[in-house]
Motif scaffolding. Structure first.
Motif, mmCIF file in Angstrom:
data_model
loop_
_atom_site.group_PDB
_atom_site.id
_atom_site.type_symbol
_atom_site.label_atom_id
_atom_site.label_comp_id
_atom_site.label_asym_id
_atom_site.label_seq_id
_atom_site.Cartn_x
_atom_site.Cartn_y
_atom_site.Cartn_z
ATOM 1 N N ILE A 1 9.086 -14.606 64.431
ATOM 2 C CA ILE A 1 8.267 -13.391 64.437
ATOM 3 C C ILE A 1 7.229 -13.446 65.554
ATOM 4 C CG2 ILE A 1 6.570 -12.062 63.122
ATOM 5 C CD1 ILE A 1 8.084 -12.935 60.572
ATOM 6 N N VAL A 2 6.556 -14.590 65.677
ATOM 7 C CA VAL A 2 5.512 -14.745 66.701
ATOM 8 C C VAL A 2 6.099 -14.628 68.105
ATOM 9 C CG1 VAL A 2 3.860 -16.367 67.716
ATOM 10 C CG2 VAL A 2 3.982 -16.103 65.233
ATOM 11 N N ALA A 3 7.273 -15.225 68.332
ATOM 12 C CA ALA A 3 7.881 -15.178 69.657
ATOM 13 C C ALA A 3 8.432 -13.794 69.988
ATOM 14 C CB ALA A 3 9.008 -16.216 69.744
ATOM 15 N N THR A 4 8.803 -13.030 68.964
ATOM 16 C CA THR A 4 9.400 -11.712 69.186
ATOM 17 C C THR A 4 8.356 -10.623 69.435
ATOM 18 O OG1 THR A 4 11.290 -12.291 67.785
ATOM 19 C CG2 THR A 4 10.922 -9.961 68.186
ATOM 20 N N ALA B 1 15.041 -7.390 63.681
ATOM 21 C CA ALA B 1 15.184 -8.833 63.494
ATOM 22 C C ALA B 1 13.904 -9.440 62.926
ATOM 23 C CB ALA B 1 15.540 -9.502 64.822
ATOM 24 N N ALA B 2 12.746 -9.033 63.459
ATOM 25 C CA ALA B 2 11.475 -9.552 62.950
ATOM 26 C C ALA B 2 11.267 -9.119 61.504
ATOM 27 C CB ALA B 2 10.323 -9.065 63.827
ATOM 28 N N ALA B 3 11.615 -7.874 61.181
ATOM 29 C CA ALA B 3 11.466 -7.378 59.816
ATOM 30 C C ALA B 3 12.373 -8.139 58.853
ATOM 31 C CB ALA B 3 11.774 -5.888 59.764
ATOM 32 N N ASN B 4 13.598 -8.435 59.284
ATOM 33 C CA ASN B 4 14.525 -9.194 58.426
ATOM 34 C C ASN B 4 14.000 -10.591 58.133
ATOM 35 O OD1 ASN B 4 16.225 -7.005 58.397
ATOM 36 N ND2 ASN B 4 17.684 -7.843 59.857
ATOM 37 N N VAL C 1 5.646 -1.562 60.963
ATOM 38 C CA VAL C 1 4.410 -2.316 61.202
ATOM 39 C C VAL C 1 4.524 -3.109 62.498
ATOM 40 C CG1 VAL C 1 2.921 -4.154 60.335
ATOM 41 C CG2 VAL C 1 3.852 -2.450 58.752
ATOM 42 N N VAL C 2 5.691 -3.702 62.722
ATOM 43 C CA VAL C 2 5.911 -4.491 63.935
ATOM 44 C C VAL C 2 5.756 -3.618 65.176
ATOM 45 C CG1 VAL C 2 7.695 -5.685 65.259
ATOM 46 C CG2 VAL C 2 7.330 -6.274 62.869
ATOM 47 N N LYS C 3 6.311 -2.420 65.135
ATOM 48 C CA LYS C 3 6.202 -1.521 66.289
ATOM 49 C C LYS C 3 4.759 -1.092 66.526
ATOM 50 C CE LYS C 3 10.861 0.424 65.856
ATOM 51 N NZ LYS C 3 11.183 -0.114 64.530
#
Length: 528
Positions: free
Chosen positions: A132-135, A344-347, A377-379
């Motif tokens: 998650i951090v790298a993405t 991918a981060a959400a998964n 949230v990621v976006k």
């Protein structure tokens, strides 16, 4: 300029419409599961997978940053070519095995595999957090390409950028992985068209390739920097080699890369794709040369934003209508990878944090619902990164991302070939490698961007007491520390007879294909 904006807006809106329609493309009975929403039903064939994975790896940032690096530093920027060639044989060995075991056991993320293989929720959590951090900065960097285009067209303010990502968020929420899979066809077709026209048309306007390379050499000869030029020198050769090799090992450890591969319907699809995807490297080489063309054309970046040199080149050399097409190719090139990365981060959050620690009894529908919300949230976080942080610092974060994601190689990639490593050793190796990597990155300055720390990924060997001006990719050294500590930790754990976690996988799981009855049963029943 108005023509460019109209063409850009029309193509952008058409592709966005395709994103919403994608929910009914290859329609599933129910999108309310990660199996369907997050992996497209694991049903994509050779062509779809080729465009999806290619569109995932070759992003809008690549479109503007690789030639920008050649524009500013010369031959060093060509590191992207050997690394994207070397990576596919490595992936051929690793991803086929990961696809097999993931399909047999219904695994969705790399951390899912680590949890099943080593029986360690803690190690799986570390892999998930790392991913998650790298993405996150990678998603933010897709905005850099769109920003560069908007600046070149004279569009100011943050509102257009926010609107673009709001549209992206909406159709990703509705259609899941099917949206970027469908859009990837248009994205890659536009990019191939623009680049092929550019490498034929622009050199003819600049006096040919000889004049272009002469102009680049003249520019670098006039600068005091010891590391630039159209050829590598003794100061940057080792950095070039280690950066290419380290980047090759890191590329398919990113969660979005794994997501694209796991969406394939069979091992043979992956084999064909790993054989065909190097064709993108030819395109990347042509893209890189845009940096030298910009030098020969006398292009100047807008302000200090060197990422605008390619849009500026297109704006100067192309007719307005085709410049609009080129700008749309860059803008749409941001949508595909940003969508896959957010999914991918959400998964990772849903499967390895929410389901593992918050709601172990979550249903498939609840998992899909949480993933959809987290993808939004990621976006939002990615947009805030660009709006609130210096964009140049965000670019430095992308270099740091490779150092971070490499620390999952022992547990994910090596874990596919055996369980020699003990989970305690892998955790200790991750801690040591991540710590060493962050310490090295902290001690890398970038005077050009006025950053005393975290100014890139080229670590000076003189900081290790060596009498040399050479640099090395920080991720390469950090991975070496990780592996050494993991080996020593494993030997110590075995010496004190520390218990190992249960392995939920079996040898035959790593060679299973779509015809395997367990895979068939899984696909009928949905995600396990």
């Amino acid at each position: 300029m108005s023509t460019e904006i109209v063409v850009f807006a029309v193509l952008f809106l058409v592709v966005s419409g395709m994103g919403f329609v994608a929910a009914r493309w290859r329609r599933a009975n129910d999108l309310a599961s990660l199996h369907e929403w997050g992996l497209g039903g694991r049903s994509f064939g050779s062509w779809i997978t080729w465009f999806l994975v290619g569109g995932d790896l070759y992003t809008a940032y690549t479109f503007v940053a690789v030639p920008a690096l050649l524009f500013g530093a010369g031959a060093t920027g060509f590191f992207a070519l050997p690394y994207t060639v070397v990576t596919y044989p490595l992936v051929f060995l690793v991803m086929i095995r990961l696809w097999s075991v993931s399909h047999v056991h219904g695994l969705v993320t790399p951390a899912d595999f680590v949890r099943a293989r080593f029986g360690s929720p803690t190690l799986a959590l570390l892999v998930a957090i790392t991913g998650i951090v790298a993405t996150m900065p990678y998603i933010a960097l897709q905005l850099v390409g769109i920003e560069a285009v908007l600046k070149t067209m004279g569009v100011r303010g943050d509102l257009p950028l926010i609107i673009a990502f709001a549209i992206l968020a909406a159709y990703t929420y509705q259609s899941g992985l099917r949206a970027p899979a469908l859009i990837a066809f248009v994205k890659d077709s536009l990019i191939y068209l623009v680049i092929l026209v550019a490498v034929i048309y622009i050199p003819s306007k600049l006096g040919g390739w000889g004049a272009i390379f002469d102009a680049a050499q003249a520019k670098f000869d006039a600068t005091p920097a010891p590391g630039d030029g159209i050829l590598l020198n003794s100061n940057n050769q080792f950095q070039y080699v280690t950066l290419a090799l380290g980047s090759a090992m890191a590329l398919f450890l990113y969660p979005h890369s794994v997501t694209g591969v796991l969406a394939a319907k069979s091992r043979n699809v992956i084999k064909r794709n790993m054989s065909a995807l190097p064709a993108y490297s030819l395109l990347l080489g042509l893209i890189a040369l845009l940096g030298y063309m910009a030098i020969a054309a006398g292009i100047k970046p807008i302000g200090t934003d060197v990422n605008t040199v390619v849009p500026q080149l297109f704006d100067t050399m192309f007719p307005d209508w085709f410049a609009g097409v080129a700008f749309a190719a860059i803008g749409i090139g941001a949508l595909v990878p940003a969508a896959i990365m957010s999914i991918a981060a959400a998964n990772l959050f849903t499967r390895n944090i929410y389901r593992e620690y918050i709601r172990p009894d979550a249903t498939d529908a609840q998992e899909a619902s949480v993933s959809k919300i987290v993808s939004l949230v990621v976006k939002v976080g990615a947009v805030l990164c660009i709006l609130l942080i210096d964009p140049q610092f965000s670019i430095d974060l992308q270099l740091i991302g490779g150092v971070i994601i490499l620390q999952t190689l022992p547990s994910v990639a090596l874990g596919l070939f055996g369980r020699w490593f003990h989970r305690a050793g892998l955790i200790a190796g991750w801690v040591a490698g991540m710590g060493a990597g962050l310490v090295m990155l902290y001690n890398i300055a970038n005077p050009a961007t006025k950053h005393a720390h975290f100014g890139g990924s080229a670590f000076p060997l003189e900081k290790l007491g060596l009498d040399t001006k050479m640099t090395v990719y920080a991720g390469f050294l950090a991975l070496a520390v990780n592996l050494i500590v993991a080996v020593l930790g494993t030997l110590l754990a075995r010496a004190v007879k520390m218990a190992e976690g249960p392995d939920a996988t079996r040898p035959e799981d790593y060679v299973a294909d779509r015809e395997d009855p367990r895979v068939h049963d899984l696909e009928v029943a949905g995600s396990s």
